[in-house]
Structure formats: structure tokens, C-alpha cells
Design an enzyme around this catalytic site. Structure first.
Site, PDB file in Angstrom:
ATOM      1  N   THR A 204      43.811   8.528  39.562  1.00 17.17           N
ATOM      2  CA  THR A 204      42.817   7.757  40.009  1.00 17.17           C
ATOM      3  C   THR A 204      41.841   8.444  41.198  1.00 17.17           C
ATOM      4  O   THR A 204      42.295   9.385  41.962  1.00 17.17           O
ATOM      5  CB  THR A 204      43.464   6.536  40.820  1.00 17.17           C
ATOM      6  OG1 THR A 204      41.986   5.610  41.196  1.00 17.17           O
ATOM      7  CG2 THR A 204      43.919   6.712  42.052  1.00 17.17           C
TER       8      THR A 204
ATOM      9  N   HIS B 221      60.426   6.269  45.332  1.00 17.22           N
ATOM     10  CA  HIS B 221      61.399   6.841  46.408  1.00 17.22           C
ATOM     11  C   HIS B 221      63.023   6.417  45.636  1.00 17.22           C
ATOM     12  O   HIS B 221      63.832   7.276  46.089  1.00 17.22           O
ATOM     13  CB  HIS B 221      61.612   6.581  47.699  1.00 17.22           C
ATOM     14  CG  HIS B 221      61.927   7.545  48.700  1.00 17.22           C
ATOM     15  ND1 HIS B 221      62.642   8.733  48.060  1.00 17.22           N
ATOM     16  CD2 HIS B 221      62.328   7.558  50.079  1.00 17.22           C
ATOM     17  CE1 HIS B 221      63.024   9.493  49.108  1.00 17.22           C
ATOM     18  NE2 HIS B 221      62.803   8.997  50.295  1.00 17.22           N
TER      19      HIS B 221
END
Length: 420
Positions: A338, A391
Site C-alpha cells: 500500500t 506475530h
């Protein structure tokens, strides 16, 4: 008699919203002709009639939510046109003794009305534009638009409305001054707008990602000197050879693909208690549109050269802005890039595009002083980059290594060409 039903849209889409009816009860329709536009979570879909005939009934209104398989209209074969002919014959017999001049006048009036009706029906507008026009009581066929496809957008309606309001204020200023504005409970003026289906979907998915993923963001910065120099030297020849502009996105896409190959868990997704490692490189490129952010996919980026990537990005962006994206253009990406820098963003933390586990954010290029050695510093074109990651399957070491590799490849574009 035939029923018009909401067709199967995609595996993950079970309903849509009636954006606009292209036909009304009593209108004739040919087989295969579009009769309604549906707004879904991802794209707008036009539904056709499977039979020729006349629209007898609409079973849903614009703005209604409808489900796949639901009957939304009824088409009756030939009834409308037959009734019309009978009516015309009766009318001719009853009025056969009237003066010919009057018949011609009536015919001219009918033609004018029909042309006006047809023009209004042919006007194609975005759902937001149609809603705003309906609220303001504006005839869509009278709105001028700069869109090359002739599609009326929300800003076109707003501009038309502004001009109309200025004219009204000149003619009847006191009346407009007396009109009360909408207010909140505390008396402050506000405007209420219903969120579009796509905007609601974007909002829900972003919240869902933040609630389900262990999302972290790591940052780095890139000295864009060598990429900009290379691009400056090659852009004219590149455009002459490939008929497409050499931008920065192809450099970043190629750098991302090389980094994904080295860090495969960034190119993965979680499915229950399993990790799906993807051995393909379909990179989503976020594109801003009037209706919100969409992420069309550039397929097989590892097999495409710079020109093919740039051309594909141009094609997808054009389709997005003209609302021509298909569901197939949006499904199955493995990683997303992006570029908030095109709007001037200096730094941000992009949100994951689930179920992907990684997204790279590009930012604006800004001249900043950079230390060359202990004695010297120079102003260099610098870009902050950010990588958000899940994560749960990506450790900090992998995330930092991924971002560092992207940085090193872009600061040494010759290495990037070798990797590509």
C-alpha cells in the site's frame, strides 16, 4: 413468465444491495439485457434477464439487501408489448376522425417524453451518486460528468447541487435561510450518511483483523537515490519500448517477491492450527477509489518483468476507478503493498489484509540529511517503509530481516535486477 434471481456471486459473498434498477415495470427487456446493478462487498455486479419480455414487477427497491437466489423481479414474455399494440390500435380507431395535425402533435409529444424517459434510464451512476441525487431531488440525466464512460459520480451530483443551490439562493434567499439544519442531541449541526455496503465491509474486516491477529509493525527507511537515478536514465527508453510509464511500484514489487522467497512465512496464512505456505507470488496493490480502498491482485509477479507489472497495475487501477473490477481481480492475494506516499503520508502503520500475514507500507519521498561518514552528510531522497505482520507465525527477526532485504535491494537496484 420468468423470475429474475440474485445469481451466485462468489464463495464468500451471500448477499448484496440493490444499487440501481436499470429497468422499471412496463419496460421491455431483451434476453441478456442488464436490468439491475447489485453492490456487493467487493465489486458491483450487473444482472441480466434470461428471457425477453416486459418487466411486470420489481420485488425489491434500491437500497434493499437481497440474498443469493432471492427473486427480485418478474419478466412476463410479450405481455407488455402486446398490450401496447392493442392500446395503440384502439387509440387509432377512436381518434381516426380527429384532425391529422393533432395526431402529429400528440405523436411528437410522445416521442419527446419517451426520449426523455430513455435518457434517464440510460444514465449510469454510482450507488452513492444515485442516493445523493434521490435525496436532493436531482434528475440524473441533467447532471454533467467528466467521467469518460459517462458514469455520474457523487462529486458530480454535489457540484450540480451546489450550482442549483446558488441559483435558488439568488431567487429565494429568505426561504433557504429559514430551512433548519440537521442537529445532534446537543444541538450541533450534522449530516447523516448511510455507510455503503463496501465501506461497512472494509470497516468490519479491519476490526476483525485487529481482534484476531497479533499484529505488530516494524519500520526502516530507504535511500531512494539510486532507484531515482536509474529511473531517470531509463524512463524514456522504457516508455518508448513498452508503452507504459516506469514507476516505483515495479521496483518495490520485485523487491518484495525476492524477500518473500527468502522469508516464506511472510507469504503464508493461518488456517485453524495449520500454516499454509504459498508457493506463488500474487501481490495485492491497494487502490483508493470514491467508494473506498480496494486491493486488486497482480498475479505471478515472480514471472513478470518490470513492464508487465507496471502495465498490470495501470490496468487494475483503471478498472477500479471505473468500477469494472471483477471478483477474480480481488481474490487470492498472498501479500499486499500500500502506498500512502501518493497522498503525502510520511509514516503510518498499515493494517493487515486478512487472511494475509504481511503488508508493506510505502510513504512519501522526502529530502533529509543523511550521514555519509563521520565527517560528511548529504541531503538524500529518503522514504520510510513499514511492515505490519502477524506475530503468531512471523517472529520479529524474520520481519526485520524481510524489511531490511527490501531496503538493500532498492538501494542497490542492480542487485534487484539480478534477483528479478
Amino acid at each position: 413468465m420468468a423470475e429474475i434471481k440474485v445469481p451466485e456471486l462468489a464463495e464468500s459473498i451471500t448477499e448484496g444491495t440493490i444499487a440501481q434498477w436499470l429497468k422499471q415495470p412496463g419496460d421491455e427487456v431483451e434476453k441478456g439485457e442488464y436490468i439491475v446493478e447489485l453492490e456487493t462487498d467487493k465489486v458491483n455486479v450487473e444482472v441480466i434477464s434470461e428471457e425477453a419480455g416486459v418487466i411486470k414487477e420489481l420485488k425489491a427497491e434500491e437500497g434493499d439487501t437481497v440474498e443469493v437466489g432471492q427473486v427480485i423481479a418478474i419478466v412476463e414474455a410479450g405481455e407488455g408489448s402486446g398490450s401496447s399494440e392493442e392500446s395503440d390500435n384502439e387509440s387509432s380507431e377512436d381518434k381516426s376522425e380527429e384532425p391529422e395535425e393533432k395526431e402529429e402533435k400528440n405523436a411528437d409529444e410522445n416521442v419527446e417524453k419517451q426520449e426523455s424517459s430513455d435518457k434517464k434510464e440510460r444514465t449510469i451512476a454510482s450507488p452513492a451518486a444515485r442516493k445523493l441525487a434521490r435525496e436532493k431531488g436531482i434528475d440524473l440525466s441533467k447532471i454533467q460528468t467528466a467521467d469518460p464512460m459517462g458514469r455520474v459520480r457523487k462529486q458530480d451530483v454535489e457540484a450540480h447541487g451546489t450550482d442549483s443551490q446558488k441559483q435558488e439562493m439568488k431567487q429565494d434567499a429568505p426561504k433557504n435561510q429559514e430551512k433548519p439544519a440537521a442537529k445532534k442531541d446537543d444541538g450541533k449541526p450534522v449530516t447523516r450518511e448511510k455507510m455503503s455496503r463496501r465501506r461497512q465491509t472494509i470497516a468490519n474486516r479491519l476490526v476483525e483483523v485487529q481482534q484476531t491477529a497479533a499484529m505488530l509493525t516494524t519500520f526502516n527507511e530507504i535511500d531512494m537515490t539510486h532507484v531515482m537515478d536509474l529511473r531517470k536514465r531509463k524512463k524514456d527508453k522504457f516508455h518508448e519500448t513498452h508503452d507504459v510509464r516506469l514507476g516505483f511500484m515495479s521496483f518495490f514489487t520485485k523487491a518484495v517477491v525476492a524477500a518473500l522467497k527468502k522469508y516464506p512465512y511472510v507469504n503464508a496464512e493461518i488456517d485453524g492450527d495449520e500454516v499454509i505456505l504459498k508457493h506463488y507470488y500474487d501481490v495485492g496493490v491497494a487502490v483508493s477509489t470514491d467508494d473506498g480502498l480496494v486491493v486488486p491482485i497482480v498475479r505471478d509477479c515472480d514471472r513478470k518483468n518490470f513492464a508487465e507489472i507496471e502495465q498490470e497495475i495501470v490496468n487494475l487501477a483503471e478498472k477500479a476507478k471505473n468500477k469494472k473490477l471483477q471478483l477474480s481481480d480481488l481474490q487470492g492475494g498472498s501479500f499486499t503493498i500500500t502506498n500512502g506516499g501518493v497522498f503525502g503520508s510520511l509514516l503510518s502503520t498499515p493494517i493487515l489484509n486478512g487472511p494475509q500475514v504481511g503488508i508493506l507500507g510505502m510513504h512519501t519521498i522526502q529530502l533529509r540529511p543523511v550521514a555519509i561518514d563521520a565527517e560528511r552528510s548529504e541531503n538524500r531522497p529518503m522514504m520510510y517503509i513499514a511492515m505490519s505482520y502477524d506475530h503468531r507465525i512471523i517472529d520479529g527477526k524474520e520481519a526485520v530481516g524481510f524489511l531490511k532485504m527490501v531496503k538493500e535491494l532498492l538501494e542497490n537496484p542492480e542487485d534487484l535486477l539480478l534477483e528479478g
